[in-house]
Design a protein around this motif. Structure first.
Motif, PDB file in Angstrom:
ATOM      1  N   ASN A 228      39.126 -31.871  19.460  1.00 57.17           N
ATOM      2  CA  ASN A 228      39.041 -30.953  20.607  1.00 57.17           C
ATOM      3  C   ASN A 228      37.702 -31.094  21.305  1.00 57.17           C
ATOM      4  O   ASN A 228      37.623 -31.128  22.549  1.00 57.17           O
ATOM      5  N   PHE A 229      36.667 -31.182  20.491  1.00 53.23           N
ATOM      6  CA  PHE A 229      35.338 -31.335  21.084  1.00 53.23           C
ATOM      7  C   PHE A 229      35.212 -32.645  21.852  1.00 53.23           C
ATOM      8  O   PHE A 229      34.665 -32.686  22.951  1.00 53.23           O
ATOM      9  N   ASN A 325      43.290 -15.065   4.523  1.00 54.92           N
ATOM     10  CA  ASN A 325      41.917 -15.219   4.970  1.00 54.92           C
ATOM     11  C   ASN A 325      41.016 -14.885   3.801  1.00 54.92           C
ATOM     12  O   ASN A 325      41.300 -13.964   3.048  1.00 54.92           O
ATOM     13  N   THR A 327      36.803 -14.666   2.367  1.00 56.84           N
ATOM     14  CA  THR A 327      35.378 -14.786   2.621  1.00 56.84           C
ATOM     15  C   THR A 327      34.853 -15.911   1.741  1.00 56.84           C
ATOM     16  O   THR A 327      35.107 -15.937   0.533  1.00 56.84           O
ATOM     17  N   ILE A 328      34.178 -16.817   2.405  1.00 51.85           N
ATOM     18  CA  ILE A 328      33.643 -17.940   1.643  1.00 51.85           C
ATOM     19  C   ILE A 328      32.129 -17.868   1.702  1.00 51.85           C
ATOM     20  O   ILE A 328      31.555 -17.827   2.795  1.00 51.85           O
TER      21      ILE A 328
ATOM     22  N   ASP B   8      32.266 -20.296  14.803  1.00 58.51           N
ATOM     23  CA  ASP B   8      31.336 -20.887  13.821  1.00 58.51           C
ATOM     24  C   ASP B   8      30.909 -22.301  14.205  1.00 58.51           C
ATOM     25  O   ASP B   8      30.010 -22.856  13.590  1.00 58.51           O
ATOM     26  N   GLU B   9      31.573 -22.873  15.219  1.00 57.43           N
ATOM     27  CA  GLU B   9      31.176 -24.200  15.677  1.00 57.43           C
ATOM     28  C   GLU B   9      30.063 -24.067  16.724  1.00 57.43           C
ATOM     29  O   GLU B   9      30.286 -23.544  17.818  1.00 57.43           O
ATOM     30  N   ASP B  11      28.668 -26.173  18.618  1.00 60.05           N
ATOM     31  CA  ASP B  11      28.798 -26.926  19.876  1.00 60.05           C
ATOM     32  C   ASP B  11      29.622 -26.205  20.926  1.00 60.05           C
ATOM     33  O   ASP B  11      29.660 -26.616  22.097  1.00 60.05           O
ATOM     34  N   VAL B  12      30.264 -25.122  20.522  1.00 61.87           N
ATOM     35  CA  VAL B  12      31.022 -24.323  21.480  1.00 61.87           C
ATOM     36  C   VAL B  12      30.094 -23.835  22.604  1.00 61.87           C
ATOM     37  O   VAL B  12      30.476 -23.784  23.772  1.00 61.87           O
ATOM     38  N   ILE B  58      39.337 -17.083  15.234  1.00 63.19           N
ATOM     39  CA  ILE B  58      39.847 -16.286  14.116  1.00 63.19           C
ATOM     40  C   ILE B  58      39.339 -16.832  12.783  1.00 63.19           C
ATOM     41  O   ILE B  58      38.852 -16.112  11.923  1.00 63.19           O
ATOM     42  N   ASN B  59      39.444 -18.177  12.672  1.00 58.65           N
ATOM     43  CA  ASN B  59      39.088 -18.803  11.417  1.00 58.65           C
ATOM     44  C   ASN B  59      37.615 -19.073  11.293  1.00 58.65           C
ATOM     45  O   ASN B  59      37.102 -20.067  11.782  1.00 58.65           O
ATOM     46  N   MET B  60      36.950 -18.163  10.576  1.00 62.69           N
ATOM     47  CA  MET B  60      35.518 -18.368  10.391  1.00 62.69           C
ATOM     48  C   MET B  60      35.178 -18.043   8.944  1.00 62.69           C
ATOM     49  O   MET B  60      35.803 -17.179   8.335  1.00 62.69           O
ATOM     50  N   GLY B  62      33.364 -16.196   6.062  1.00 60.72           N
ATOM     51  CA  GLY B  62      32.917 -14.807   6.055  1.00 60.72           C
ATOM     52  C   GLY B  62      33.925 -13.941   6.779  1.00 60.72           C
ATOM     53  O   GLY B  62      35.131 -14.069   6.566  1.00 60.72           O
ATOM     54  N   SER B  64      36.470 -12.779   9.207  1.00 58.78           N
ATOM     55  CA  SER B  64      37.358 -13.527  10.095  1.00 58.78           C
ATOM     56  C   SER B  64      37.408 -12.847  11.468  1.00 58.78           C
ATOM     57  O   SER B  64      36.964 -11.701  11.629  1.00 58.78           O
ATOM     58  N   ALA B  91      43.070 -22.009  16.454  1.00 59.55           N
ATOM     59  CA  ALA B  91      43.833 -23.255  16.309  1.00 59.55           C
ATOM     60  C   ALA B  91      45.205 -22.943  15.702  1.00 59.55           C
ATOM     61  O   ALA B  91      46.139 -23.720  15.825  1.00 59.55           O
ATOM     62  N   TYR B  92      45.289 -21.783  15.008  1.00 60.51           N
ATOM     63  CA  TYR B  92      46.568 -21.411  14.396  1.00 60.51           C
ATOM     64  C   TYR B  92      47.319 -20.484  15.334  1.00 60.51           C
ATOM     65  O   TYR B  92      47.252 -19.262  15.217  1.00 60.51           O
ATOM     66  N   THR B  97      50.200 -14.663  13.170  1.00 64.83           N
ATOM     67  CA  THR B  97      48.802 -14.430  13.519  1.00 64.83           C
ATOM     68  C   THR B  97      48.712 -13.716  14.877  1.00 64.83           C
ATOM     69  O   THR B  97      47.948 -12.762  15.056  1.00 64.83           O
ATOM     70  N   LYS B 112      43.774 -22.978  20.554  1.00 64.63           N
ATOM     71  CA  LYS B 112      42.922 -24.158  20.714  1.00 64.63           C
ATOM     72  C   LYS B 112      43.820 -25.377  20.663  1.00 64.63           C
ATOM     73  O   LYS B 112      44.799 -25.367  19.926  1.00 64.63           O
ATOM     74  N   PRO B 113      43.541 -26.487  21.293  1.00 61.98           N
ATOM     75  CA  PRO B 113      42.380 -26.685  22.179  1.00 61.98           C
ATOM     76  C   PRO B 113      42.469 -25.811  23.438  1.00 61.98           C
ATOM     77  O   PRO B 113      43.561 -25.662  24.001  1.00 61.98           O
TER      78      PRO B 113
END
Lengths: 459, 131
Positions: A228-229, A325, A327-328, B8-9, B11-12, B58-60, B62, B64, B91-92, B97, B112-113
Motif C-alpha cells: 500500500n505504501f 484483538n 495487547t502485545i 502505528d505505521e 510513514d502514514v 484498527i489493528n494496532m 496495544g 486497538s 485493512a480488515y 469488524t 485500506k488501501p
C-alpha cells in the motif's frame, strides 16, 4: 538195533555242539560260509553209520571216531577264529580234552588192554581234561560276556556320539535358521526405521507447511501494508511531478517550492525502496520457513526475528478470527546483538510459541468467564550477564493444567480439537532448542492465569 | 479543520502530508498524528476541543482502534461545541469488524488501501459543513 546205533547219539551231540559253538562264537556273522557247512555236520556220522552197516563192522569206537571228527572240525573252526580272544580260550579249553579223546581212541584201537589196565589213571586224566574244558569254557564265556559288554558300551557311546553330532547338526541348522530370521528381522527393522525417518521428515515438513498455511492471511496482511505504501508513495510522487512541471511552466517560478517538491520526491523514492524491501523480506522469511532445512547456523538478529514472527502470528490469527484483538507488549534488549543460530528453525519455535500464546488468550476471551479481560501477549528478550540469551513469551491466557504440563513437549500431544493442531509444534520446538542449539526450553504456567515459555540459548 | 490520524505505521504521516499538501498549505486541513491508541487519547486529552475528526487504524499493537473508538465515544460524548467524528481505517474490511465499529459509534468505515481521492472528497464535505 544190530549195529552202532549209538552213533546217532553222537550225531545229536555234534548238532548240539554246533549249535552251542554257533551261538557262542556268533558264526553266522563271523564265518557265514563255514556256518552253512556246519549244517551238514550230521552227514559224516550218517555216512559212517551207513558204511559200517554196509560192511557189518560193529565197533564201539565208531561214534568216538565220529565225535573226534566233530571235535577236529570244532578246533579247525576255532583256529580260523583265533584272532577272537574267547575263541582262543575255547581252543585252549578244548585241546587237552580232544587230545585225550584222540589218544584214548587210538589206544582203544591199538591196545585196549592197556586202557583197561590203567583205567583209573585214564579216568583221572579224562576228568582232568573235562574240568579243564569246563573251567576254560567258563572263562571264555565270561570273557565273551565282558567283550560283549564292552562292545555294547562302545556301541552305546558310538550311538551317543552320533546322537550328539546329529543334535549338533540340528542345533547348527536351528542356529542358522534363527540367524537368518534375525537377519531378516534386522533388515525389516532397518527398513522400518528408514521409513519412519522419511515419514518423520515428511511430518516435520508438513508441520512447517501447516504453520505456514495458518500464517497465510497474516503474511498477506504484512505484505499488503508495505505494498500500500509503495502504491501510495508512487501515486503521490506522480502528483508531485505534475505539480513540479506546472511550477516550471509558470513565468514566476518558486524555487523554494520546487526544491521542496524535489526533496519530497527523493524521500518518497526512499520510502518506496524501504517498503518494497519490507515486503521482500517477508516473502523471503516465508520462503525460508517453508524451505527444507539445511541446518546451517548464521548470525541471527533474534529481536528482528521475534518481531517478524510475532506480527505474522498475530495477523494470522486475526485473519481467522476478525473480532480477535490482543495487547502485545514487547521489550527487545538492544544489547542482544547477533547470535549464531539456524534462524529458520528458531523462527519456527517462536512462531509456534506465539501461535500458542494467541490461541490461549483467544480461548480465554471466548470462554468469557473473566470480566474486563484484556488478552495480552508479551515478548521479552534479554541478554543475561552470563552471556546467555533469553526469550520469554508470556500470555495471560488459559494456562496449562498440571495434569498435562509434563506431556506438552511429547510428539503428537495436543489439547486442540482435531484438525487444529498437529501436536508436533512444541515437541519440534523442544528439539530445535535443546538438540539444535544446546539451549533449554522451559515452561511456567498456572491454570487460568497464563503461561510463560522461556527459551535460553548459550551466547 | 483539525484531523487526528492514528496509525502505528510512521510513514502514514509522510503520506498524508504529501497527499494533502495543497489543503494543508491552504490551511483547509491541519493534521496531527498519533502512533498508538494510547498516544491518541493523550493528545485528545490536551486538544479535545480542537480535533474535529479522528481517522484511526484498527489493528494496532496495544490499544486497538476499536477500543480507542469506545474510549472516545465514552469520554467525549458531548464536548463543547460538538463531539469529534471518528472514521475507522482498516485493512480488515470484513462485515463483523464494520458492524462492531458502527455499533461503537464510528461515523465512517474505510478499508485500506485508502482511496485518497474518495477520502479527500469526504474530508472536503466535512470541512465545508464545519464552516
Amino acid at each position: 538195533m544190530s549195529v552202532n546205533t549209538t552213533i546217532f547219539f553222537s550225531i545229536l551231540i555234534a548238532v548240539g555242539l554246533v549249535r552251542v559253538i554257533r551261538k557262542f562264537l556268533d558264526l553266522p556273522t563271523r564265518l557265514p560260509r563255514i556256518n552253512r557247512l556246519l549244517d551238514y555236520i550230521w552227514v559224516p556220522g550218517v555216512v559212517l553209520f551207513a558204511l559200517s552197516s554196509l560192511i557189518h563192522w560193529k565197533s564201539d569206537q565208531l561214534d568216538e571216531l565220529y565225535l573226534l571228527f566233530v571235535f577236529g572240525v570244532g578246533i579247525w573252526v576255532l583256529l580260523r577264529l583265533r584272532t577272537y580272544r574267547p575263541a582262543r580260550l575255547l581252543l585252549l579249553a578244548a585241546l587237552p580234552f580232544v587230545a585225550y579223546s584222540a589218544f584214548e581212541l587210538v589206544l582203544a584201537l591199538v591196545a585196549p588192554a592197556m586202557l583197561k589196565e590203567y583205567d583209573d589213571s585214564f579216568e583221572v586224566a579224562q576228568a582232568f581234561t573235562f574240568i579243564w574244558l569246563f573251567t576254560f569254557a567258563l572263562i571264555a564265556r565270561n570273557q565273551k560276556n565282558q567283550l560283549e559288554k564292552d562292545r555294547l558300551l562302545r556301541e552305546e557311546e558310538e550311538k551317543a556320539k552320533q546322537r550328539i553330532s546329529a543334535q549338533n547338526v540340528e542345533l547348527e541348522r536351528l542356529v542358522a535358521e534363527r540367524t537368518a530370521t534375525l537377519t531378516q528381522q534386522a533388515e525389516e527393522l532397518r527398513y522400518a526405521l528408514t521409513e519412519l525417518r522419511i515419514t518423520q521428515n515428511q511430518l516435520i515438513q508438513s508441520e512447517k507447511m501447516a504453520s505456514l498455511g495458518e500464517l497465510t492471511a497474516g503474511i498477506a496482511h504484512e505484505i499488503q501494508n508495505p505494498l500500500n505504501f509503495v502504491t501510495n508513495f508512487s501515486d503521490v510522487s506522480t502528483e508531485l511531478l505534475t505539480e513540479l512541471e506546472e511550477e516550471q511552466q509558470k513565468p514566476d517560478r518558486d524555487p523554494e517550492l520546487e526544491a521542496e517538491i524535489l526533496t519530497d520526491l527523493k524521500q518518497n523514492l526512499q520510502k518506496i525502496t524501504h517498503h518494497g524491501q519490507r515486503a521482500a523480506s517477508i516473502v523471503r522469511a516465508m520462503l525460508e520457513h517453508s524451505r527444507a532445512n539445511n541446518g546451517e547456523r548464521q548470525p541471527t538478529d533474534l529481536n528482528k526475528l521475534a518481531d517478524e514472527y510475532l506480527r505474522l502470528a498475530y495477523h494470522g490469527l486475526r485473519a481467522k478470527d476478525k473480532t480477535f484483538n490482543a495487547t502485545i507488549t514487547t521489550f527487545f534488549d538492544p544489547s542482544l546483538g547477533h547470535i549464531s543460530a539456524v534462524s529458520q528453525d528458531l523462527g519456527r519455535v517462536l512462531l509456534n510459541l506465539f501461535t500458542n500464546a494467541f490461541y490461549a488468550v483467544q480461548k480465554k476471551q471466548k470462554d468469557g468467564n473473566t470480566p474486563g479481560y484484556v488478552p495480552t501477549v508479551s515478548v521479552n528478550t534479554l541478554h543475561r550477564s552470563s552471556g546467555e540469551v533469553e526469550i520469554r513469551v508470556r500470555d495471560n491466557g488459559t494456562g496449562i493444567p498440571e495434569s498435562v504440563k509434563d506431556k506438552i513437549f511429547q510428539p503428537f500431544f495436543t489439547t486442540k480439537p482435531t484438525g487444529e493442531g498437529t501436536g508436533l509444534g512444541l515437541s519440534l520446538s523442544y528439539d530445535i532448542i535443546t538438540k539444535g542449539h544446546g539451549g533449554t526450553l522451559t515452561v511456567e504456567t498456572e491454570e487460568g492465569e497464563g503461561t510463560e515459555f522461556i527459551i535460553r540459548l548459550p551466547g | 479543520m483539525k484531523i487526528l490520524v492514528v496509525d502505528d505505521e510512521a510513514d502514514v504521516r509522510v503520506l498524508f502530508e504529501q497527499r494533502f499538501r495543497r489543503e494543508i498549505r491552504s490551511g483547509l486541513f491541519t493534521f496531527s498524528f498519533a502512533y498508538s491508541g494510547e498516544e491518541a487519547l493523550t493528545y485528545l486529552h490536551d486538544h479535545a476541543s480542537e480535533v474535529v475528526l479522528i481517522l484511526s487504524d484498527i489493528n494496532m499493537p496495544g490499544m486497538s482502534g476499536l477500543e480507542l473508538l469506545r474510549h472516545i465515544k465514552q469520554t467525549y460524548a458531548a464536548p463543547p461545541p460538538t463531539p469529534p467524528q471518528v472514521m475507522m481505517l482498516t485493512a480488515y474490511g470484513d462485515d463483523p469488524t464494520r458492524q462492531q465499529a458502527m455499533q461503537l459509534g464510528a461515523n465512517d468505515f474505510l478499508t485500506k488501501p485508502v482511496d485518497f481521492v474518495a477520502l479527500k472528497e469526504k474530508l472536503t464535505v466535512l470541512a465545508s459543513h464545519e464552516n
